[in-house]
Design an enzyme around this catalytic site. Structure first.
Site, mmCIF file in Angstrom:
data_model
loop_
_atom_site.group_PDB
_atom_site.id
_atom_site.type_symbol
_atom_site.label_atom_id
_atom_site.label_comp_id
_atom_site.label_asym_id
_atom_site.label_seq_id
_atom_site.Cartn_x
_atom_site.Cartn_y
_atom_site.Cartn_z
ATOM 1 N N PRO A 181 10.916 -12.864 -1.727
ATOM 2 C CA PRO A 181 9.801 -13.241 -0.849
ATOM 3 C C PRO A 181 8.988 -12.019 -0.418
ATOM 4 O O PRO A 181 9.534 -10.918 -0.277
ATOM 5 C CB PRO A 181 10.500 -13.888 0.357
ATOM 6 C CG PRO A 181 11.826 -14.339 -0.170
ATOM 7 C CD PRO A 181 12.218 -13.315 -1.197
ATOM 8 N N ARG A 182 7.700 -12.229 -0.196
ATOM 9 C CA ARG A 182 6.811 -11.133 0.170
ATOM 10 C C ARG A 182 7.181 -10.522 1.516
ATOM 11 O O ARG A 182 7.111 -9.302 1.697
ATOM 12 C CB ARG A 182 5.366 -11.658 0.219
ATOM 13 C CG ARG A 182 4.328 -10.634 0.667
ATOM 14 C CD ARG A 182 4.163 -9.528 -0.337
ATOM 15 N NE ARG A 182 3.094 -8.607 0.044
ATOM 16 C CZ ARG A 182 2.764 -7.521 -0.648
ATOM 17 N NH1 ARG A 182 3.429 -7.226 -1.763
ATOM 18 N NH2 ARG A 182 1.794 -6.745 -0.243
ATOM 19 N N ASN A 213 0.286 -7.017 -6.606
ATOM 20 C CA ASN A 213 0.253 -5.973 -7.630
ATOM 21 C C ASN A 213 1.224 -6.259 -8.781
ATOM 22 O O ASN A 213 2.428 -6.351 -8.564
ATOM 23 C CB ASN A 213 0.605 -4.636 -6.965
ATOM 24 C CG ASN A 213 0.462 -3.457 -7.896
ATOM 25 O OD1 ASN A 213 0.033 -3.595 -9.033
ATOM 26 N ND2 ASN A 213 0.818 -2.285 -7.409
ATOM 27 N N PRO A 214 0.713 -6.371 -10.016
ATOM 28 C CA PRO A 214 1.588 -6.627 -11.165
ATOM 29 C C PRO A 214 2.069 -5.355 -11.863
ATOM 30 O O PRO A 214 2.821 -5.424 -12.834
ATOM 31 C CB PRO A 214 0.675 -7.408 -12.114
ATOM 32 C CG PRO A 214 -0.673 -6.781 -11.881
ATOM 33 C CD PRO A 214 -0.724 -6.417 -10.413
ATOM 34 N N LEU A 215 1.623 -4.190 -11.410
ATOM 35 C CA LEU A 215 1.817 -2.977 -12.210
ATOM 36 C C LEU A 215 3.231 -2.427 -12.179
ATOM 37 O O LEU A 215 3.639 -1.730 -13.103
ATOM 38 C CB LEU A 215 0.818 -1.897 -11.765
ATOM 39 C CG LEU A 215 -0.648 -2.267 -12.038
ATOM 40 C CD1 LEU A 215 -1.577 -1.184 -11.526
ATOM 41 C CD2 LEU A 215 -0.878 -2.511 -13.530
ATOM 42 N N GLU A 216 3.995 -2.726 -11.131
ATOM 43 C CA GLU A 216 5.400 -2.305 -11.140
ATOM 44 C C GLU A 216 6.143 -3.001 -12.278
ATOM 45 O O GLU A 216 6.938 -2.378 -12.994
ATOM 46 C CB GLU A 216 6.064 -2.616 -9.795
ATOM 47 C CG GLU A 216 5.637 -1.694 -8.660
ATOM 48 C CD GLU A 216 6.394 -1.994 -7.385
ATOM 49 O OE1 GLU A 216 6.732 -3.180 -7.155
ATOM 50 O OE2 GLU A 216 6.650 -1.069 -6.612
ATOM 51 N N MET A 267 14.751 -4.799 0.879
ATOM 52 C CA MET A 267 13.423 -4.206 0.756
ATOM 53 C C MET A 267 13.492 -2.984 -0.152
ATOM 54 O O MET A 267 14.483 -2.258 -0.180
ATOM 55 C CB MET A 267 12.886 -3.791 2.140
ATOM 56 C CG MET A 267 12.731 -4.938 3.134
ATOM 57 S SD MET A 267 11.552 -6.206 2.612
ATOM 58 C CE MET A 267 10.024 -5.279 2.655
ATOM 59 N N GLU A 294 0.819 -1.202 0.000
ATOM 60 C CA GLU A 294 0.000 0.000 0.000
ATOM 61 C C GLU A 294 0.857 1.257 0.000
ATOM 62 O O GLU A 294 0.511 2.262 -0.633
ATOM 63 C CB GLU A 294 -0.935 -0.002 1.215
ATOM 64 C CG GLU A 294 -2.024 -1.064 1.175
ATOM 65 C CD GLU A 294 -1.529 -2.459 1.532
ATOM 66 O OE1 GLU A 294 -2.263 -3.426 1.293
ATOM 67 O OE2 GLU A 294 -0.385 -2.575 2.040
ATOM 68 N N GLU A 327 13.449 -2.725 -3.484
ATOM 69 C CA GLU A 327 14.229 -2.773 -4.718
ATOM 70 C C GLU A 327 13.489 -3.440 -5.870
ATOM 71 O O GLU A 327 14.109 -3.757 -6.890
ATOM 72 C CB GLU A 327 15.547 -3.510 -4.479
ATOM 73 C CG GLU A 327 16.577 -2.746 -3.691
ATOM 74 C CD GLU A 327 17.965 -3.338 -3.876
ATOM 75 O OE1 GLU A 327 18.766 -2.735 -4.602
ATOM 76 O OE2 GLU A 327 18.210 -4.423 -3.307
#
Length: 418
Positions: free
Chosen positions: A267-268, A332-335, A306, A60, A308
């Site tokens: 990893p998330r 989110n795929p938009l990056e 984190m 977010e 990057e």
């Protein structure tokens, strides 16, 4: 009455909640820090009468980054407080915005904790990103006559059904919202079914499409691309989860049988860095760590850092977006799409139900249902780089077509804080 029961249940569950935070601290010590803030107790003097923007965690925060930068640049006299729920989110806020914003944790939704938060900050308005609809936080804010805005909001049919189980509380929640800006007319319709008034709803689209590849991110991506130029094919597995890491590695094993390919696995959650490293060691796959900068011909780079992801996507030929080969709803795929690389997803992407279908229909994203199917799709893209380039442009095209929500959302906020 229903809210009183909700609050009582929350108090009864509090030992479990704090045990959860404490146990997560076994893997990430930051979860044991600043526990007082979870109860609305804050050290030192805080700036009051600020605009409070709540972003649950890293995803977010990254989505809100353009909006936050716009608020900072175009309303310089307005103090901005950013709240979040996680240590990784806190770390990202500090990294991206430093002292230009005030940052604290949002308290847990106990009535007393919320009351202390509101009394301490005396905010001018509250802006909540997406669907972090905490009943006590929102309803008590309304009782204090504070504007409550929910932006970039989405509500799936599945979530609607859950809220409808507590219809009276949901109606009180909707009555306490000053304005809700949703992704689509479908999202708005679902919120209205919960009791949101027509004059409190507007469909603005998703600010996630208003992503920009910054010059610094572009340079970082190019620098990494130069470093990994010896590989024939580079792919990123972003925001992966347990039981998905294994599938990603299985797909990569298929790929490297016939090519010199590099997997960048991110990893998330940071507490997964160590388990993934152990999984790689057990799999006897040669890997390097981003934190150690020791990549030297290995077939996997563990992205144990984190913030990057744009760097990794900027250096890659393709991206698989995690949380989709397990029943998690995708990320989110938009990056990746903004970096003009093709996207691959598993079948579970209900969290982004307005985004993935557009990418898939425009042939910028491919859906797979297993590790074997993922491996086959990666091999296809590796063998046909011209096809990968075309699919990447198709993905970027969808990003550009949907931009504009940022300005609409910014102007909406100004109506309540100017």
């Amino acid at each position: 009455m229903v809210r009183a029961v909700y609050s009582l249940v929350l108090y009864l569950l509090s030992p479990i909640i704090f045990f959860h935070l404490w146990s997560r601290g076994l893997k990430n010590k930051s979860y044991r820090g600043r526990l007082a803030e979870r109860l609305g107790f804050y050290r030192g003097q805080l700036k009051t009468h600020s605009l409070v923007l709540h972003c649950a965690s890293v995803g977010e925060i990254m989505a809100a980054r353009p909006l936050i930068n716009k608020l900072l640049s175009e309303t310089p006299n307005q103090t901005l407080t950013i709240t979040c729920n996680t240590p990784s989110g806190s770390e990202q806020i500090a990294k991206l915005f430093g002292n230009s914003v005030q940052h604290i944790y949002l308290p847990l939704d106990f009535p007393g904790s919320v009351a202390r938060f509101l009394e301490k900050l005396q905010p001018k308005a509250l802006v909540i990103l997406e669907t972090e609809l905490w009943p006590n936080f929102i309803i008590q804010s309304k009782q204090c006559q504070l504007p409550v805005l929910v932006i970039n909001a989405r509500l799936s049919a599945k979530s609607l059904g859950k809220y409808q189980l507590f219809a009276s509380l949901s109606k009180e929640l909707m009555d306490s919202i000053s304005m809700l800006a949703g992704h689509s007319v479908e999202d708005i319709s679902r919120f209205k079914q919960l009791g949101l008034s027509d004059n409190k709803a507007i469909a603005t689209g998703s600010i996630k499409f208003d992503i920009r590849v910054t010059e610094q991110a572009r340079k970082n991506g190019e620098a990494l691309k130069t470093q990994i130029a010896d590989y024939d094919f580079v792919w990123v597995a972003g925001s992966t989860h347990p039981k998905e890491h294994e599938q990603v590695l299985e797909a990569h094993k298929q790929l490297i049988k016939n090519s010199n390919s590099l997997l960048i696995i991110a990893p998330r959650h940071m507490e997964q860095f160590k388990p993934v490293a152990e999984l790689l060691s057990a799999s006897k796959i040669a890997f390097a760590k981003r934190s150690m900068n020791n990549l030297d011909g290995q077939s996997v780079l563990l992205a144990d850092s984190m913030g990057e992801m744009m760097t990794f996507y900027g250096a890659a030929d393709c991206a698989f977006i995690g949380g989709s080969l397990i029943e998690r709803g995708g990320h989110n795929p938009l990056e990746a799409a903004a970096c003009a690389i093709p996207v691959i997803t598993g079948p579970s992407y209900f969290n982004f139900a307005q985004i993935y279908p557009q990418l898939i229909d425009n042939k910028g994203c491919i859906e797979v249902d297993s590790a074997m199917a993922l491996g086959k799709q990666l091999k296809l893209l590796a063998d046909h780089p011209e096809q990968a380039l075309k699919q990447g442009q198709n993905a970027l095209e969808i990003v550009k077509q949907n931009q504009g929500a940022l300005d609409k959302t910014f102007n909406l906020i100004l109506k309540f804080v100017s």
